[in-house]
Design an enzyme around this catalytic site. Sequence first.
Site, PDB file in Angstrom:
ATOM      1  N   ARG A   1       1.093  -1.102  -0.048  1.00 15.35           N
ATOM      2  CA  ARG A   1       0.270   0.190  -0.472  1.00 15.35           C
ATOM      3  C   ARG A   1       0.995   1.451  -0.013  1.00 15.35           C
ATOM      4  O   ARG A   1       2.253   1.093  -0.232  1.00 15.35           O
ATOM      5  CB  ARG A   1      -1.230  -0.127   1.224  1.00 15.35           C
ATOM      6  CG  ARG A   1       0.383  -0.230   2.681  1.00 15.35           C
ATOM      7  CD  ARG A   1      -0.990  -0.486   4.249  1.00 15.35           C
ATOM      8  NE  ARG A   1      -0.592  -0.340   5.317  1.00 15.35           N
ATOM      9  CZ  ARG A   1      -1.277  -1.103   5.646  1.00 15.35           C
ATOM     10  NH1 ARG A   1      -2.705  -1.411   5.436  1.00 15.35           N
ATOM     11  NH2 ARG A   1      -0.564  -0.469   6.888  1.00 15.35           N
TER      12      ARG A   1
ATOM     13  N   THR B   1       2.816   4.207   1.239  1.00 18.53           N
ATOM     14  CA  THR B   1       3.923   4.198   2.654  1.00 18.53           C
ATOM     15  C   THR B   1       4.711   6.092   2.173  1.00 18.53           C
ATOM     16  O   THR B   1       4.885   6.556   3.100  1.00 18.53           O
ATOM     17  CB  THR B   1       5.005   3.420   2.327  1.00 18.53           C
ATOM     18  OG1 THR B   1       6.243   3.554   1.518  1.00 18.53           O
ATOM     19  CG2 THR B   1       4.661   1.937   2.189  1.00 18.53           C
TER      20      THR B   1
ATOM     21  N   TRP C   1      12.807   4.191 -10.991  1.00 21.49           N
ATOM     22  CA  TRP C   1      12.651   3.468 -12.386  1.00 21.49           C
ATOM     23  C   TRP C   1      12.979   4.333 -13.187  1.00 21.49           C
ATOM     24  O   TRP C   1      12.777   3.501 -14.272  1.00 21.49           O
ATOM     25  CB  TRP C   1      10.844   3.962 -12.228  1.00 21.49           C
ATOM     26  CG  TRP C   1      10.092   4.368 -10.962  1.00 21.49           C
ATOM     27  CD1 TRP C   1       9.766   3.903  -9.736  1.00 21.49           C
ATOM     28  CD2 TRP C   1       9.200   2.451 -11.169  1.00 21.49           C
ATOM     29  NE1 TRP C   1       9.067   2.691  -9.426  1.00 21.49           N
ATOM     30  CE2 TRP C   1       9.018   1.805 -10.609  1.00 21.49           C
ATOM     31  CE3 TRP C   1       9.640   1.047 -12.670  1.00 21.49           C
ATOM     32  CZ2 TRP C   1       8.108   0.845 -10.235  1.00 21.49           C
ATOM     33  CZ3 TRP C   1       9.052   0.451 -12.660  1.00 21.49           C
ATOM     34  CH2 TRP C   1       7.844  -0.360 -11.304  1.00 21.49           C
TER      35      TRP C   1
ATOM     36  N   SER D   1       6.083  -1.413 -17.480  1.00 23.05           N
ATOM     37  CA  SER D   1       5.213  -0.069 -17.803  1.00 23.05           C
ATOM     38  C   SER D   1       3.958  -1.525 -17.384  1.00 23.05           C
ATOM     39  O   SER D   1       3.058  -0.488 -16.629  1.00 23.05           O
ATOM     40  CB  SER D   1       4.340  -0.369 -19.239  1.00 23.05           C
ATOM     41  OG  SER D   1       3.653   1.291 -18.836  1.00 23.05           O
TER      42      SER D   1
ATOM     43  N   ARG E   1      -2.829   9.613 -11.914  1.00 20.26           N
ATOM     44  CA  ARG E   1      -1.690   8.616 -12.695  1.00 20.26           C
ATOM     45  C   ARG E   1      -2.099   8.656 -13.655  1.00 20.26           C
ATOM     46  O   ARG E   1      -2.012   7.942 -14.857  1.00 20.26           O
ATOM     47  CB  ARG E   1      -1.391   7.624 -11.720  1.00 20.26           C
ATOM     48  CG  ARG E   1      -0.585   7.829 -10.636  1.00 20.26           C
ATOM     49  CD  ARG E   1      -0.538   7.391  -9.459  1.00 20.26           C
ATOM     50  NE  ARG E   1      -0.220   6.915  -8.168  1.00 20.26           N
ATOM     51  CZ  ARG E   1       1.212   7.350  -7.602  1.00 20.26           C
ATOM     52  NH1 ARG E   1       2.342   6.527  -8.490  1.00 20.26           N
ATOM     53  NH2 ARG E   1       1.881   7.652  -6.534  1.00 20.26           N
TER      54      ARG E   1
ATOM     55  N   CYS F   1      12.307   2.579   0.623  1.00 18.60           N
ATOM     56  CA  CYS F   1      11.531   1.727   0.889  1.00 18.60           C
ATOM     57  C   CYS F   1      11.216   0.090   1.389  1.00 18.60           C
ATOM     58  O   CYS F   1      11.393  -0.450  -0.011  1.00 18.60           O
ATOM     59  CB  CYS F   1       9.804   2.511   0.601  1.00 18.60           C
ATOM     60  SG  CYS F   1       8.853   1.561   1.801  1.00 18.60           S
TER      61      CYS F   1
ATOM     62  N   CYS G   1       8.385  -1.456   0.088  1.00 22.39           N
ATOM     63  CA  CYS G   1       8.352  -1.391  -1.418  1.00 22.39           C
ATOM     64  C   CYS G   1       9.088  -2.043  -2.034  1.00 22.39           C
ATOM     65  O   CYS G   1       9.177  -2.939  -2.729  1.00 22.39           O
ATOM     66  CB  CYS G   1       8.607  -0.304  -1.595  1.00 22.39           C
ATOM     67  SG  CYS G   1       7.321   1.362  -0.936  1.00 22.39           S
TER      68      CYS G   1
END
Length: 479
Positions: free
Chosen positions: A187, A189, A200, A252, A287, A394, A397
Amino acid sequence: MSRVVRSAGSGQGAVVSAVQLLVALSFFPGVVEAQVTGVLDDCLCDIDSIDNFNTYKIFPKMKKLQERDYFRYYKVNLKRPCPFWAEDGHCSIKDCHVEPCPESKIPVGIKAGSSNKYLKMANDTKELEDCEQANKLGAINSTLSNQSKEAFIDWARYDDSQDHFCELDDERSPAAQYVDLLLNPERYTGYKGPSAWRVWNSIYEENCFKPRSVYRPLNPLAPSRGEDDGESFYTWLEGLCLEKRVFYKLISGLHASINLHLCANYLLEETWGKPSWGPNIKEFKRRFDPVETKGEGPRRLKNLYFLYLIELRALSKVAPYFERSVVDLYTGNVEEDADTKTLLLNIFQDTKSFPMHFDEKSMFAGDKKGAKSLKEEFRLHFKNISRIMDCVGCDKCRLWGKLQTQGLGTALKILFSEKEIQKLPENSPSKGFQLTRQEIVALLNAFGRLSTSIRELQNFKVLLQHSRDANIAWWGRSP
């Protein structure tokens, strides 16, 4: 008289503005419906069919499977150093923290470094007594049931590193720990900024076969992407070979899936230390809104569906591996183990019944030498991305990034091991094709995440529709 005329004119203007607003309010959900539909590129499957198949067949069963002991515990090393750049330090936000299972609660038979962890005989009476407390959490591990020691040793010697699309964690490392995925859900964070951008950016710019002639960053997180923003930018994809187009779409799609999870499980508020998590429509629109993303949002969501198809195909192809009697999803709970395997095989039957699978044989189908070289390049690029996951600052993550990357890597390994899977012996371990428990847990949980993403997308469409209806009703009551 003139005041009356001006008043009337103002009233007409207000009516026009209201009408324009109503049109705008009704526009966005329709755009999502209109643009995220139809047949996907590079395959013969339509999105509506995937939606229906996932909603009514796959999602409910995957949710149950992920709650079973065998699939809820994942062994991972979250302390591996980033191999590409000096780390910025780990995220200090409390929601980034991952709570591992204490060593004392993990059954002896499945601890890292024990070669017998794959055998039922490893869980003898003494060990079961030692692990009585751990059974409350659910003893897990072992892909194979009790076979001859010689067969197991032969299997253990098998090294299929050339077939791996991922950099696998060493389960024997003292830094590798079991994590309960249900207690550490994926979720939002709060992890963002330069550290997330660098991860990325490295994935997109250095590993997605970006042509040198393309100057605009592929990374959606890039702060400025020039004048060639929007859907028209992606004409460069048409010039790539199928394999490189597929690679970009997989990454993607994975990124879109992760973003959907974050939007659907967003920290909405925190009262008296108790957080409230739920869907964030504003974040979803930022997004994926076709207007705010200049048409790129729907493309990202289509790539999510494409990724779903790839992993769905892999599950249908690997079914024979699990259908053998020699494969036992062993946790120590005989009744639950049998139910878990039955549920898994039921899911595999559903995947095989899907009528519009992606045809992986269309890939690497050129001359043998060129196809082999391209496949190896494809594999190494993806393996590199799996290594980049160790650069995520993270921990939560990083956990879900590593799991979902490994799950996709396992799916790719399956797709391109068809001959080896067809040659599997029925009653003994295979030296030609094997999946570790770590790969199995990652594969099924990664697909479960995609299934959840598509379900959450349907929920966002409903929320957007309700939001539009509420606004229309409010303006209808206005004087």
